[in-house]
Design a protein around this motif. Structure first.
Motif, PDB file in Angstrom:
ATOM      1  N   PHE A 155       4.656   6.574   2.275  1.00  0.00           N
ATOM      2  CA  PHE A 155       4.600   7.632   3.049  1.00  0.00           C
ATOM      3  C   PHE A 155       4.928   7.704   4.533  1.00  0.00           C
ATOM      4  CE2 PHE A 155       1.327   8.518  -0.440  1.00  0.00           C
ATOM      5  CZ  PHE A 155       1.721   9.378  -0.857  1.00  0.00           C
ATOM      6  N   LYS A 156       4.992   6.621   5.201  1.00  0.00           N
ATOM      7  CA  LYS A 156       5.117   6.623   6.618  1.00  0.00           C
ATOM      8  C   LYS A 156       6.883   6.426   6.668  1.00  0.00           C
ATOM      9  CE  LYS A 156       1.173   4.065   8.502  1.00  0.00           C
ATOM     10  NZ  LYS A 156       0.806   2.873   8.832  1.00  0.00           N
ATOM     11  N   VAL A 157       7.507   5.653   5.813  1.00  0.00           N
ATOM     12  CA  VAL A 157       8.878   5.529   5.804  1.00  0.00           C
ATOM     13  C   VAL A 157       9.607   7.068   5.496  1.00  0.00           C
ATOM     14  CG1 VAL A 157      10.923   4.681   4.527  1.00  0.00           C
ATOM     15  CG2 VAL A 157       9.204   3.249   4.853  1.00  0.00           C
ATOM     16  N   VAL A 158       9.032   7.863   4.946  1.00  0.00           N
ATOM     17  CA  VAL A 158       9.543   9.096   4.591  1.00  0.00           C
ATOM     18  C   VAL A 158       9.110  10.064   5.780  1.00  0.00           C
ATOM     19  CG1 VAL A 158       9.181  11.280   2.962  1.00  0.00           C
ATOM     20  CG2 VAL A 158       9.458   8.902   2.073  1.00  0.00           C
ATOM     21  N   ASP A 159       8.076   9.890   6.239  1.00  0.00           N
ATOM     22  CA  ASP A 159       7.576  10.758   7.486  1.00  0.00           C
ATOM     23  C   ASP A 159       8.434  10.524   8.520  1.00  0.00           C
ATOM     24  OD1 ASP A 159       5.728  12.338   6.278  1.00  0.00           O
ATOM     25  OD2 ASP A 159       4.047  11.018   7.017  1.00  0.00           O
ATOM     26  N   PHE A 160       8.780   8.987   8.698  1.00  0.00           N
ATOM     27  CA  PHE A 160       9.441   8.712   9.753  1.00  0.00           C
ATOM     28  C   PHE A 160      11.168   8.899   9.658  1.00  0.00           C
ATOM     29  CE2 PHE A 160       6.986   4.594  10.801  1.00  0.00           C
ATOM     30  CZ  PHE A 160       6.155   5.395  11.585  1.00  0.00           C
ATOM     31  N   SER A 161      11.470   9.116   8.380  1.00  0.00           N
ATOM     32  CA  SER A 161      12.884   9.607   7.928  1.00  0.00           C
ATOM     33  C   SER A 161      12.876  11.055   8.193  1.00  0.00           C
ATOM     34  CB  SER A 161      13.170   8.989   6.632  1.00  0.00           C
ATOM     35  OG  SER A 161      13.234   7.839   6.498  1.00  0.00           O
ATOM     36  N   LEU A 162      12.151  11.825   7.930  1.00  0.00           N
ATOM     37  CA  LEU A 162      12.157  13.121   8.156  1.00  0.00           C
ATOM     38  C   LEU A 162      12.048  13.746   9.593  1.00  0.00           C
ATOM     39  CD1 LEU A 162       9.705  14.507   5.417  1.00  0.00           C
ATOM     40  CD2 LEU A 162      12.120  14.801   5.357  1.00  0.00           C
ATOM     41  N   GLU A 163      11.482  12.607  10.560  1.00  0.00           N
ATOM     42  CA  GLU A 163      11.552  12.815  11.928  1.00  0.00           C
ATOM     43  C   GLU A 163      12.708  12.005  12.511  1.00  0.00           C
ATOM     44  OE1 GLU A 163       7.460  11.775  13.145  1.00  0.00           O
ATOM     45  OE2 GLU A 163       6.568  12.964  11.259  1.00  0.00           O
ATOM     46  N   SER A 164      13.726  11.255  11.948  1.00  0.00           N
ATOM     47  CA  SER A 164      14.685  10.939  12.404  1.00  0.00           C
ATOM     48  C   SER A 164      14.185   9.627  13.197  1.00  0.00           C
ATOM     49  CB  SER A 164      15.524  11.744  13.181  1.00  0.00           C
ATOM     50  OG  SER A 164      16.129  12.925  12.388  1.00  0.00           O
ATOM     51  N   LYS A 165      13.117   8.943  12.808  1.00  0.00           N
ATOM     52  CA  LYS A 165      12.750   7.791  13.553  1.00  0.00           C
ATOM     53  C   LYS A 165      13.099   6.600  13.148  1.00  0.00           C
ATOM     54  CE  LYS A 165       8.611  10.260  15.564  1.00  0.00           C
ATOM     55  NZ  LYS A 165       6.882  10.283  15.532  1.00  0.00           N
ATOM     56  N   ILE A 166      14.331   6.213  13.502  1.00  0.00           N
ATOM     57  CA  ILE A 166      15.034   5.067  12.981  1.00  0.00           C
ATOM     58  C   ILE A 166      14.425   3.947  13.393  1.00  0.00           C
ATOM     59  CG2 ILE A 166      17.179   3.836  13.123  1.00  0.00           C
ATOM     60  CD1 ILE A 166      18.625   6.395  13.080  1.00  0.00           C
ATOM     61  N   ASN A 167      13.848   3.695  14.647  1.00  0.00           N
ATOM     62  CA  ASN A 167      13.363   2.551  15.040  1.00  0.00           C
ATOM     63  C   ASN A 167      11.799   2.391  14.848  1.00  0.00           C
ATOM     64  OD1 ASN A 167      15.493   1.847  16.942  1.00  0.00           O
ATOM     65  ND2 ASN A 167      14.608   3.101  18.432  1.00  0.00           N
TER      66      ASN A 167
ATOM     67  N   LEU B 180      12.338  -2.066  -1.832  1.00  0.00           N
ATOM     68  CA  LEU B 180      13.354  -0.750  -2.312  1.00  0.00           C
ATOM     69  C   LEU B 180      12.893  -0.377  -3.713  1.00  0.00           C
ATOM     70  CD1 LEU B 180      16.618  -2.750  -1.574  1.00  0.00           C
ATOM     71  CD2 LEU B 180      15.893  -0.700  -0.524  1.00  0.00           C
ATOM     72  N   ILE B 181      12.378  -1.018  -4.482  1.00  0.00           N
ATOM     73  CA  ILE B 181      11.881  -0.603  -5.976  1.00  0.00           C
ATOM     74  C   ILE B 181      10.807   0.476  -5.665  1.00  0.00           C
ATOM     75  CG2 ILE B 181      10.810  -1.118  -8.094  1.00  0.00           C
ATOM     76  CD1 ILE B 181      12.438  -3.698  -7.872  1.00  0.00           C
ATOM     77  N   GLY B 182       9.751   0.089  -4.816  1.00  0.00           N
ATOM     78  CA  GLY B 182       8.503   0.614  -4.580  1.00  0.00           C
ATOM     79  C   GLY B 182       9.012   2.290  -3.751  1.00  0.00           C
ATOM     80  N   LEU B 183      10.071   2.210  -2.893  1.00  0.00           N
ATOM     81  CA  LEU B 183      10.507   3.359  -2.194  1.00  0.00           C
ATOM     82  C   LEU B 183      11.097   4.287  -3.215  1.00  0.00           C
ATOM     83  CD1 LEU B 183      10.408   4.771   0.570  1.00  0.00           C
ATOM     84  CD2 LEU B 183      12.526   3.387   1.278  1.00  0.00           C
ATOM     85  N   SER B 184      12.066   3.643  -4.174  1.00  0.00           N
ATOM     86  CA  SER B 184      12.382   4.746  -5.129  1.00  0.00           C
ATOM     87  C   SER B 184      11.295   5.226  -5.818  1.00  0.00           C
ATOM     88  CB  SER B 184      13.515   3.587  -5.902  1.00  0.00           C
ATOM     89  OG  SER B 184      14.467   3.176  -5.190  1.00  0.00           O
TER      90      SER B 184
ATOM     91  N   ALA C  24      -2.985  14.068  -4.104  1.00  0.00           N
ATOM     92  CA  ALA C  24      -3.009  14.989  -3.073  1.00  0.00           C
ATOM     93  C   ALA C  24      -2.178  14.921  -1.875  1.00  0.00           C
ATOM     94  CB  ALA C  24      -4.548  15.121  -2.384  1.00  0.00           C
ATOM     95  N   LYS C  25      -1.881  13.459  -1.565  1.00  0.00           N
ATOM     96  CA  LYS C  25      -0.811  12.997  -0.568  1.00  0.00           C
ATOM     97  C   LYS C  25       0.549  13.317  -0.968  1.00  0.00           C
ATOM     98  CE  LYS C  25      -2.344   9.486   2.248  1.00  0.00           C
ATOM     99  NZ  LYS C  25      -2.632   8.026   2.502  1.00  0.00           N
ATOM    100  N   TYR C  26       0.627  12.933  -2.215  1.00  0.00           N
ATOM    101  CA  TYR C  26       2.099  13.232  -2.656  1.00  0.00           C
ATOM    102  C   TYR C  26       2.349  14.671  -2.537  1.00  0.00           C
ATOM    103  CZ  TYR C  26       3.316   8.657  -4.318  1.00  0.00           C
ATOM    104  OH  TYR C  26       3.886   7.332  -4.363  1.00  0.00           O
TER     105      TYR C  26
ATOM    106  N   ASP D 151       0.846  -1.101   0.096  1.00  0.00           N
ATOM    107  CA  ASP D 151       0.168  -0.052   0.076  1.00  0.00           C
ATOM    108  C   ASP D 151       0.872   1.140   0.064  1.00  0.00           C
ATOM    109  OD1 ASP D 151      -2.025   1.710   0.418  1.00  0.00           O
ATOM    110  OD2 ASP D 151      -2.586   1.073   2.410  1.00  0.00           O
ATOM    111  N   TYR D 152       0.555   2.176  -0.534  1.00  0.00           N
ATOM    112  CA  TYR D 152       1.234   3.531  -0.583  1.00  0.00           C
ATOM    113  C   TYR D 152       1.509   4.164   0.671  1.00  0.00           C
ATOM    114  CZ  TYR D 152      -0.518   4.054  -5.873  1.00  0.00           C
ATOM    115  OH  TYR D 152      -0.854   4.092  -6.742  1.00  0.00           O
TER     116      TYR D 152
END
Length: 175
Positions: free
Chosen positions: A68-80, A100-104, A130-132, A63-64
């Motif tokens: 979106f969560k991976v990027v949000d977590f990364s922006l907030e430095s939420k590694i765990n 990896l392909i989907g994240l790219s 709109a989410k993008y 799911d998309y």
């Protein structure tokens, strides 16, 4: 492809969500014949009611929202949180290389959305566009370019890695 599938749905009197048809079209990667084959498969499994959830489940597509969560977590430095999310993705049976392909692809879409004039290049439903657009406003260009570079390197070395999971996890920690 989506318009064609929508037309078939209307003629055959199937209920089909736009988001579901977009996923089928993406999975077919531009090949109408493949899209029709996937569409027939989904119709068989769903009994003529083609929903987004039934398509991602039957096609084993992430799911998309995960991206979106991976990027949000990364922006907030939420590694765990990213590591826990990646673990849940693996536990659901998804392949790390597909992740990896989907994240790219997700990061590419964010790059496209940095300028609203190029949003039409996205082949996703309007609610996902709109989410993008919303997430693209939060992401710096430098972050996107570095993340794409990191993912490209991760994909290149993925097959040769002895511990593929750790390889992806390290990338997520750097992300």
């Amino acid at each position: 492809t989506v318009k064609h599938l929508k037309g078939i749905s209307e003629i055959e009197k199937f209920k089909a969500e736009d988001k579901a048809l977009h996923i089928i079209a993406q999975k077919a990667d531009g090949a109408l014949r493949d899209a029709l084959s996937i569409f027939d498969q989904i119709v068989s499994f769903s009994g003529g009611n083609i929903t987004y959830d039934s398509v991602i489940e039957n096609l084993n597509v992430l799911d998309y929202d995960y991206y979106f969560k991976v990027v949000d977590f990364s922006l907030e430095s939420k590694i765990n949180e990213n590591l826990i999310l990646f673990n849940s993705i693996l536990q659901k049976g998804f392949d790390a290389s597909q992740f990896l392909i989907g994240l790219s692809e997700h990061l590419r879409n964010l790059l496209v959305c940095r300028d609203e004039s190029s949003v039409s290049l996205l082949e996703v439903p309007d609610d996902i566009k709109a989410k993008y657009l919303e997430q693209a406003k939060k992401v710096e260009m430098q972050f996107l370019l570095l993340a794409l570079d990191l993912l490209r390197d991760t994909e290149v070395h993925y097959k040769a890695s002895k511990n593929k999971r750790l390889h992806v996890e390290i990338s997520l920690m750097k992300f």
